[in-house]
Design a protein around this motif. Structure first.
Motif, PDB file in Angstrom:
ATOM      1  N   HIS A  87       0.757  -1.288   0.086  1.00  0.00           N
ATOM      2  CA  HIS A  87      -0.191   0.000   0.022  1.00  0.00           C
ATOM      3  C   HIS A  87       1.002   1.126  -0.022  1.00  0.00           C
ATOM      4  CE1 HIS A  87      -3.361   2.546   0.828  1.00  0.00           C
ATOM      5  NE2 HIS A  87      -2.949   3.075   1.874  1.00  0.00           N
ATOM      6  N   ARG A  88       1.720   1.235   0.743  1.00  0.00           N
ATOM      7  CA  ARG A  88       2.834   2.469   0.727  1.00  0.00           C
ATOM      8  C   ARG A  88       3.540   2.557  -0.645  1.00  0.00           C
ATOM      9  NH1 ARG A  88       5.316   1.541   6.822  1.00  0.00           N
ATOM     10  NH2 ARG A  88       3.327   1.926   8.040  1.00  0.00           N
ATOM     11  N   ILE A  89       4.092   1.666  -1.142  1.00  0.00           N
ATOM     12  CA  ILE A  89       4.876   1.612  -2.476  1.00  0.00           C
ATOM     13  C   ILE A  89       4.148   1.564  -3.403  1.00  0.00           C
ATOM     14  CG2 ILE A  89       6.564  -0.033  -3.594  1.00  0.00           C
ATOM     15  CD1 ILE A  89       7.321  -1.292  -1.278  1.00  0.00           C
ATOM     16  N   SER A  90       2.794   1.596  -3.629  1.00  0.00           N
ATOM     17  CA  SER A  90       1.919   1.531  -4.690  1.00  0.00           C
ATOM     18  C   SER A  90       2.057   3.139  -5.353  1.00  0.00           C
ATOM     19  CB  SER A  90       0.484   1.296  -4.479  1.00  0.00           C
ATOM     20  OG  SER A  90       0.322  -0.092  -4.081  1.00  0.00           O
ATOM     21  N   PRO A  91       1.803   4.156  -4.747  1.00  0.00           N
ATOM     22  CA  PRO A  91       1.898   5.462  -5.211  1.00  0.00           C
ATOM     23  C   PRO A  91       3.347   5.798  -5.838  1.00  0.00           C
ATOM     24  CG  PRO A  91       1.069   5.744  -3.013  1.00  0.00           C
ATOM     25  CD  PRO A  91       1.360   4.251  -3.203  1.00  0.00           C
ATOM     26  N   MET A 136       5.754   4.717 -13.422  1.00  0.00           N
ATOM     27  CA  MET A 136       4.990   4.426 -14.490  1.00  0.00           C
ATOM     28  C   MET A 136       4.605   5.402 -15.328  1.00  0.00           C
ATOM     29  SD  MET A 136       5.536   1.244 -14.559  1.00  0.00           S
ATOM     30  CE  MET A 136       4.630   0.886 -15.962  1.00  0.00           C
ATOM     31  N   LEU A 137       3.968   6.665 -14.824  1.00  0.00           N
ATOM     32  CA  LEU A 137       3.490   7.706 -15.332  1.00  0.00           C
ATOM     33  C   LEU A 137       4.969   8.517 -15.929  1.00  0.00           C
ATOM     34  CD1 LEU A 137       0.901   9.321 -12.982  1.00  0.00           C
ATOM     35  CD2 LEU A 137       0.552   8.082 -15.199  1.00  0.00           C
ATOM     36  N   ALA A 138       5.841   8.471 -15.354  1.00  0.00           N
ATOM     37  CA  ALA A 138       7.081   9.397 -15.637  1.00  0.00           C
ATOM     38  C   ALA A 138       7.829   8.526 -16.906  1.00  0.00           C
ATOM     39  CB  ALA A 138       8.190   9.285 -14.492  1.00  0.00           C
ATOM     40  N   LYS A 139       7.654   7.352 -16.838  1.00  0.00           N
ATOM     41  CA  LYS A 139       8.249   6.439 -17.926  1.00  0.00           C
ATOM     42  C   LYS A 139       7.178   6.502 -18.992  1.00  0.00           C
ATOM     43  CE  LYS A 139       8.962   1.548 -18.992  1.00  0.00           C
ATOM     44  NZ  LYS A 139       8.706   0.193 -18.568  1.00  0.00           N
TER      45      LYS A 139
END
Length: 320
Positions: free
Chosen positions: A129-133, A139-142
Protein backbone atom coordinates in the motif's frame (compact mmCIF):
# COMPACT_ATOMS: atom_id res chain seq x y z
CA UNK A 1 -39.04 42.72 85.03
CA UNK A 2 -40.00 39.95 82.58
CA UNK A 3 -41.16 42.46 80.06
CA UNK A 4 -37.89 44.35 80.30
CA UNK A 5 -35.89 41.12 79.80
CA UNK A 6 -37.93 40.16 76.76
CA UNK A 7 -37.51 43.63 75.38
CA UNK A 8 -33.74 43.29 75.77
CA UNK A 9 -33.69 39.84 74.10
CA UNK A 10 -35.77 40.93 71.10
CA UNK A 11 -33.02 42.91 69.38
CA UNK A 12 -30.58 39.95 69.57
CA UNK A 13 -33.12 37.61 67.94
CA UNK A 14 -33.74 40.13 65.19
CA UNK A 15 -30.00 40.43 64.49
CA UNK A 16 -29.63 36.64 64.25
CA UNK A 17 -32.50 36.41 61.79
CA UNK A 18 -31.08 39.25 59.71
CA UNK A 19 -27.61 37.66 59.62
CA UNK A 20 -29.08 34.32 58.52
CA UNK A 21 -31.17 35.99 55.82
CA UNK A 22 -28.23 38.06 54.46
CA UNK A 23 -25.88 35.07 54.06
CA UNK A 24 -26.27 33.44 50.56
CA UNK A 25 -27.02 29.74 50.33
CA UNK A 26 -24.09 27.45 49.68
CA UNK A 27 -24.27 26.08 46.09
CA UNK A 28 -24.27 22.33 45.63
CA UNK A 29 -21.23 22.12 43.31
CA UNK A 30 -20.77 18.41 43.61
CA UNK A 31 -24.32 17.57 42.55
CA UNK A 32 -24.30 20.01 39.60
CA UNK A 33 -20.92 18.78 38.41
CA UNK A 34 -22.03 15.20 38.58
CA UNK A 35 -25.22 16.06 36.67
CA UNK A 36 -23.14 17.70 33.90
CA UNK A 37 -20.87 14.67 33.70
CA UNK A 38 -23.87 12.36 33.52
CA UNK A 39 -25.07 14.03 30.31
CA UNK A 40 -23.72 12.05 27.39
CA UNK A 41 -23.87 13.00 23.73
CA UNK A 42 -22.21 11.12 20.89
CA UNK A 43 -20.09 13.50 18.79
CA UNK A 44 -20.53 11.24 15.73
CA UNK A 45 -24.32 10.84 15.54
CA UNK A 46 -25.12 13.70 18.01
CA UNK A 47 -27.59 11.50 19.94
CA UNK A 48 -27.81 11.70 23.71
CA UNK A 49 -29.38 9.68 26.47
CA UNK A 50 -32.48 11.86 26.36
CA UNK A 51 -33.15 11.16 22.68
CA UNK A 52 -35.86 8.67 22.06
CA UNK A 53 -34.80 5.67 20.01
CA UNK A 54 -36.81 3.31 17.91
CA UNK A 55 -38.41 0.54 19.92
CA UNK A 56 -37.68 -2.07 17.25
CA UNK A 57 -33.99 -1.10 17.17
CA UNK A 58 -33.78 -1.32 20.96
CA UNK A 59 -35.43 -4.72 20.91
CA UNK A 60 -33.05 -5.98 18.22
CA UNK A 61 -29.72 -4.46 19.27
CA UNK A 62 -30.27 -3.42 22.87
CA UNK A 63 -29.12 -0.11 24.38
CA UNK A 64 -26.15 1.69 22.82
CA UNK A 65 -22.78 1.20 24.50
CA UNK A 66 -20.85 4.34 25.49
CA UNK A 67 -17.04 4.68 25.68
CA UNK A 68 -14.51 7.37 26.61
CA UNK A 69 -11.60 6.74 24.21
CA UNK A 70 -9.65 10.02 24.46
CA UNK A 71 -8.75 13.00 26.67
CA UNK A 72 -11.76 15.12 25.76
CA UNK A 73 -13.83 16.47 28.66
CA UNK A 74 -17.47 17.29 29.13
CA UNK A 75 -20.10 15.84 26.83
CA UNK A 76 -17.54 15.53 23.99
CA UNK A 77 -15.73 12.70 25.75
CA UNK A 78 -18.62 10.29 25.17
CA UNK A 79 -19.22 8.39 21.96
CA UNK A 80 -21.09 5.29 20.93
CA UNK A 81 -18.83 2.31 20.44
CA UNK A 82 -20.59 1.43 17.18
CA UNK A 83 -20.24 5.00 15.85
CA UNK A 84 -16.58 5.08 16.83
CA UNK A 85 -15.97 1.76 15.07
CA UNK A 86 -17.42 3.15 11.85
CA UNK A 87 -15.31 6.29 12.22
CA UNK A 88 -12.13 4.27 12.77
CA UNK A 89 -12.89 2.02 9.80
CA UNK A 90 -13.20 5.05 7.51
CA UNK A 91 -10.02 6.67 8.82
CA UNK A 92 -8.02 3.46 8.53
CA UNK A 93 -8.39 3.63 4.76
CA UNK A 94 -6.01 6.61 4.86
CA UNK A 95 -3.88 6.02 7.96
CA UNK A 96 -3.71 3.16 10.46
CA UNK A 97 -2.94 5.53 13.33
CA UNK A 98 -6.39 6.97 14.02
CA UNK A 99 -6.57 9.99 16.35
CA UNK A 100 -9.35 11.95 17.98
CA UNK A 101 -10.26 14.91 15.72
CA UNK A 102 -10.64 17.20 18.78
CA UNK A 103 -7.80 16.46 21.21
CA UNK A 104 -5.56 14.55 18.73
CA UNK A 105 -5.21 11.61 21.11
CA UNK A 106 -4.40 8.32 19.40
CA UNK A 107 -7.03 5.71 20.08
CA UNK A 108 -5.93 2.64 22.01
CA UNK A 109 -7.31 -0.34 20.14
CA UNK A 110 -7.00 -3.77 21.72
CA UNK A 111 -7.07 -6.60 19.18
CA UNK A 112 -6.46 -10.31 19.66
CA UNK A 113 -3.10 -11.69 18.60
CA UNK A 114 -3.09 -13.65 15.39
CA UNK A 115 -0.64 -16.12 13.97
CA UNK A 116 2.69 -15.44 12.28
CA UNK A 117 1.20 -15.94 8.84
CA UNK A 118 -1.33 -13.18 9.47
CA UNK A 119 1.41 -10.85 10.70
CA UNK A 120 3.54 -11.48 7.62
CA UNK A 121 0.65 -11.00 5.20
CA UNK A 122 -0.51 -7.86 6.99
CA UNK A 123 2.98 -6.35 6.86
CA UNK A 124 3.32 -7.20 3.17
CA UNK A 125 -0.06 -5.64 2.46
CA UNK A 126 0.92 -2.44 4.28
CA UNK A 127 4.22 -2.18 2.42
CA UNK A 128 2.48 -2.72 -0.92
CA UNK A 129 0.00 0.00 0.00
CA UNK A 130 2.86 2.41 0.72
CA UNK A 131 4.89 1.54 -2.37
CA UNK A 132 1.95 1.67 -4.80
CA UNK A 133 1.96 5.51 -5.21
CA UNK A 134 5.70 5.44 -5.95
CA UNK A 135 5.22 2.72 -8.57
CA UNK A 136 2.38 4.66 -10.17
CA UNK A 137 4.48 7.82 -10.28
CA UNK A 138 7.37 5.91 -11.86
CA UNK A 139 5.08 4.39 -14.49
CA UNK A 140 3.62 7.80 -15.33
CA UNK A 141 7.10 9.29 -15.64
CA UNK A 142 8.10 6.38 -17.86
CA UNK A 143 5.04 6.90 -20.07
CA UNK A 144 5.77 10.63 -20.37
CA UNK A 145 9.40 9.89 -21.24
CA UNK A 146 8.54 7.46 -24.03
CA UNK A 147 5.89 9.86 -25.35
CA UNK A 148 8.58 12.55 -25.47
CA UNK A 149 10.93 10.15 -27.30
CA UNK A 150 8.23 9.32 -29.83
CA UNK A 151 7.30 12.96 -30.37
CA UNK A 152 10.98 13.85 -30.79
CA UNK A 153 11.38 11.20 -33.49
CA UNK A 154 8.22 12.38 -35.26
CA UNK A 155 9.47 15.97 -35.07
CA UNK A 156 12.78 15.00 -36.70
CA UNK A 157 10.99 13.27 -39.58
CA UNK A 158 8.55 16.19 -39.93
CA UNK A 159 11.28 18.81 -40.10
CA UNK A 160 13.80 16.95 -42.24
CA UNK A 161 11.44 14.80 -44.26
CA UNK A 162 10.55 11.14 -43.83
CA UNK A 163 13.48 9.65 -45.76
CA UNK A 164 16.20 11.97 -44.45
CA UNK A 165 14.87 11.92 -40.90
CA UNK A 166 14.58 8.13 -40.82
CA UNK A 167 18.10 7.68 -42.16
CA UNK A 168 19.42 10.12 -39.56
CA UNK A 169 17.71 8.22 -36.75
CA UNK A 170 19.00 4.86 -37.98
CA UNK A 171 22.59 6.09 -38.27
CA UNK A 172 22.64 7.73 -34.82
CA UNK A 173 23.67 6.06 -31.58
CA UNK A 174 20.77 4.62 -29.53
CA UNK A 175 22.07 6.25 -26.34
CA UNK A 176 22.27 9.60 -28.09
CA UNK A 177 18.73 9.22 -29.39
CA UNK A 178 17.41 8.33 -25.91
CA UNK A 179 18.95 11.54 -24.59
CA UNK A 180 18.34 13.90 -27.51
CA UNK A 181 14.85 12.97 -28.65
CA UNK A 182 13.07 13.76 -25.32
CA UNK A 183 14.89 17.11 -25.24
CA UNK A 184 13.13 18.23 -28.45
CA UNK A 185 9.58 18.56 -27.01
CA UNK A 186 11.05 19.93 -23.79
CA UNK A 187 12.84 22.68 -25.70
CA UNK A 188 9.69 23.45 -27.67
CA UNK A 189 7.64 23.84 -24.48
CA UNK A 190 10.26 26.06 -22.83
CA UNK A 191 10.53 28.26 -25.91
CA UNK A 192 6.77 28.63 -26.00
CA UNK A 193 6.78 29.93 -22.44
CA UNK A 194 8.95 32.93 -23.40
CA UNK A 195 6.54 35.84 -23.95
CA UNK A 196 8.77 37.87 -26.27
CA UNK A 197 5.76 39.65 -27.81
CA UNK A 198 4.85 41.24 -24.46
CA UNK A 199 8.40 42.43 -23.85
CA UNK A 200 8.66 43.89 -27.36
CA UNK A 201 5.31 45.65 -26.97
CA UNK A 202 6.38 47.16 -23.64
CA UNK A 203 9.69 48.31 -25.15
CA UNK A 204 7.90 49.98 -28.04
CA UNK A 205 5.57 51.73 -25.60
CA UNK A 206 8.36 53.02 -23.37
CA UNK A 207 10.78 54.06 -26.13
CA UNK A 208 8.30 55.38 -28.68
CA UNK A 209 9.93 58.79 -28.97
CA UNK A 210 13.46 57.36 -29.34
CA UNK A 211 12.69 54.97 -32.20
CA UNK A 212 13.03 56.71 -35.61
CA UNK A 213 9.97 56.80 -37.88
CA UNK A 214 7.86 55.11 -35.20
CA UNK A 215 5.21 57.83 -35.34
CA UNK A 216 4.79 57.25 -39.08
CA UNK A 217 4.81 53.44 -38.98
CA UNK A 218 2.72 52.91 -35.83
CA UNK A 219 0.93 56.16 -35.01
CA UNK A 220 -1.37 54.42 -32.54
CA UNK A 221 1.58 53.89 -30.17
CA UNK A 222 1.85 57.64 -29.55
CA UNK A 223 1.02 58.65 -25.95
CA UNK A 224 -2.49 60.02 -25.65
CA UNK A 225 -4.20 62.07 -22.98
CA UNK A 226 -7.37 60.04 -23.16
CA UNK A 227 -6.14 57.41 -20.74
CA UNK A 228 -3.58 57.58 -17.92
CA UNK A 229 -0.56 55.31 -18.04
CA UNK A 230 -1.33 53.92 -14.60
CA UNK A 231 -4.37 52.17 -16.05
CA UNK A 232 -2.10 49.87 -17.98
CA UNK A 233 -3.48 46.34 -18.29
CA UNK A 234 -1.35 43.38 -17.17
CA UNK A 235 2.05 43.72 -18.85
CA UNK A 236 2.51 40.01 -19.49
CA UNK A 237 -0.07 37.57 -20.70
CA UNK A 238 -1.16 34.78 -18.41
CA UNK A 239 0.45 31.47 -19.33
CA UNK A 240 -2.20 28.86 -20.13
CA UNK A 241 -0.90 25.32 -19.71
CA UNK A 242 -3.12 23.70 -22.32
CA UNK A 243 -2.48 26.44 -24.88
CA UNK A 244 1.26 26.40 -24.28
CA UNK A 245 1.51 22.62 -24.52
CA UNK A 246 -0.61 22.30 -27.65
CA UNK A 247 1.11 25.22 -29.39
CA UNK A 248 4.58 23.89 -28.60
CA UNK A 249 3.88 20.34 -29.77
CA UNK A 250 2.13 21.50 -32.96
CA UNK A 251 4.83 24.02 -33.84
CA UNK A 252 6.96 21.63 -36.02
CA UNK A 253 3.93 20.57 -38.06
CA UNK A 254 2.80 24.18 -38.54
CA UNK A 255 6.32 25.22 -39.54
CA UNK A 256 6.55 22.41 -42.11
CA UNK A 257 3.12 23.32 -43.53
CA UNK A 258 3.93 27.05 -43.81
CA UNK A 259 7.29 26.20 -45.36
CA UNK A 260 5.67 24.07 -48.05
CA UNK A 261 3.10 26.77 -48.82
CA UNK A 262 5.43 29.80 -48.95
CA UNK A 263 8.90 28.40 -49.62
CA UNK A 264 8.27 25.48 -51.92
CA UNK A 265 11.18 26.52 -54.09
CA UNK A 266 13.68 25.70 -51.32
CA UNK A 267 14.91 22.15 -51.90
CA UNK A 268 16.34 21.43 -48.45
CA UNK A 269 13.57 20.26 -46.13
CA UNK A 270 15.28 21.53 -43.00
CA UNK A 271 15.81 25.03 -44.43
CA UNK A 272 12.26 25.17 -45.74
CA UNK A 273 10.82 24.18 -42.38
CA UNK A 274 12.98 26.70 -40.52
CA UNK A 275 11.89 29.49 -42.85
CA UNK A 276 8.25 28.48 -42.41
CA UNK A 277 8.62 28.42 -38.65
CA UNK A 278 10.28 31.84 -38.47
CA UNK A 279 7.63 33.33 -40.76
CA UNK A 280 4.81 31.89 -38.68
CA UNK A 281 6.33 33.10 -35.39
CA UNK A 282 6.94 36.61 -36.80
CA UNK A 283 3.44 37.02 -38.24
CA UNK A 284 1.82 35.66 -35.10
CA UNK A 285 3.94 37.95 -32.93
CA UNK A 286 2.96 41.05 -34.92
CA UNK A 287 -0.72 40.18 -34.70
CA UNK A 288 -0.41 39.47 -30.99
CA UNK A 289 1.30 42.82 -30.35
CA UNK A 290 -1.43 44.59 -32.32
CA UNK A 291 -4.15 42.82 -30.31
CA UNK A 292 -2.47 43.63 -27.01
CA UNK A 293 -2.07 47.28 -27.93
CA UNK A 294 -5.69 47.57 -29.01
CA UNK A 295 -6.75 46.06 -25.70
CA UNK A 296 -4.57 48.59 -23.92
CA UNK A 297 -6.14 51.48 -25.82
CA UNK A 298 -9.62 50.12 -25.13
CA UNK A 299 -8.94 49.96 -21.38
CA UNK A 300 -7.43 53.46 -21.35
CA UNK A 301 -10.39 54.95 -23.17
CA UNK A 302 -13.06 53.14 -21.20
CA UNK A 303 -15.06 55.20 -18.70
CA UNK A 304 -17.31 53.99 -15.91
CA UNK A 305 -20.67 55.70 -16.39
CA UNK A 306 -23.18 56.72 -13.76
CA UNK A 307 -26.23 54.57 -13.37
CA UNK A 308 -29.11 56.19 -15.29
CA UNK A 309 -31.78 57.63 -13.03
CA UNK A 310 -35.35 56.75 -13.82
CA UNK A 311 -38.11 59.36 -13.77
CA UNK A 312 -40.08 59.67 -10.56
CA UNK A 313 -43.24 58.50 -12.27
CA UNK A 314 -41.58 55.19 -13.21
CA UNK A 315 -40.14 54.78 -9.72
CA UNK A 316 -43.59 55.22 -8.16
CA UNK A 317 -45.10 52.66 -10.57
CA UNK A 318 -42.45 50.08 -9.72
CA UNK A 319 -42.99 47.23 -7.26
CA UNK A 320 -42.89 48.11 -3.60
Amino acid sequence: MSESASDRAAPQDVLDELSNASSPPVPQLSSSTSSEDDKRQCWVCLNSDEDEEDAEELAANGPAEWVQPCKCKGTAKWVHRACLNRFIDEKRKVDDRVKCPQCKTRYIISAPKMGYLYSILDEVDMQVHRISPIVVGFMLAKAVYWCAVTHGAVTVMTVMGCDEGLSLLESSSPILLLLALPAIPTALILSKMICWEDRLWLTMRNHYAKIPFMRYILPSFAPTSQGPMERLPPLFSNVCGERTLSGALLMPSIAALVGRLLFDSVENNLHRTLLGGLTFVAVKGVLKIYLKHQRYMRVCRSVIMNYPKRPESQQSDGPA
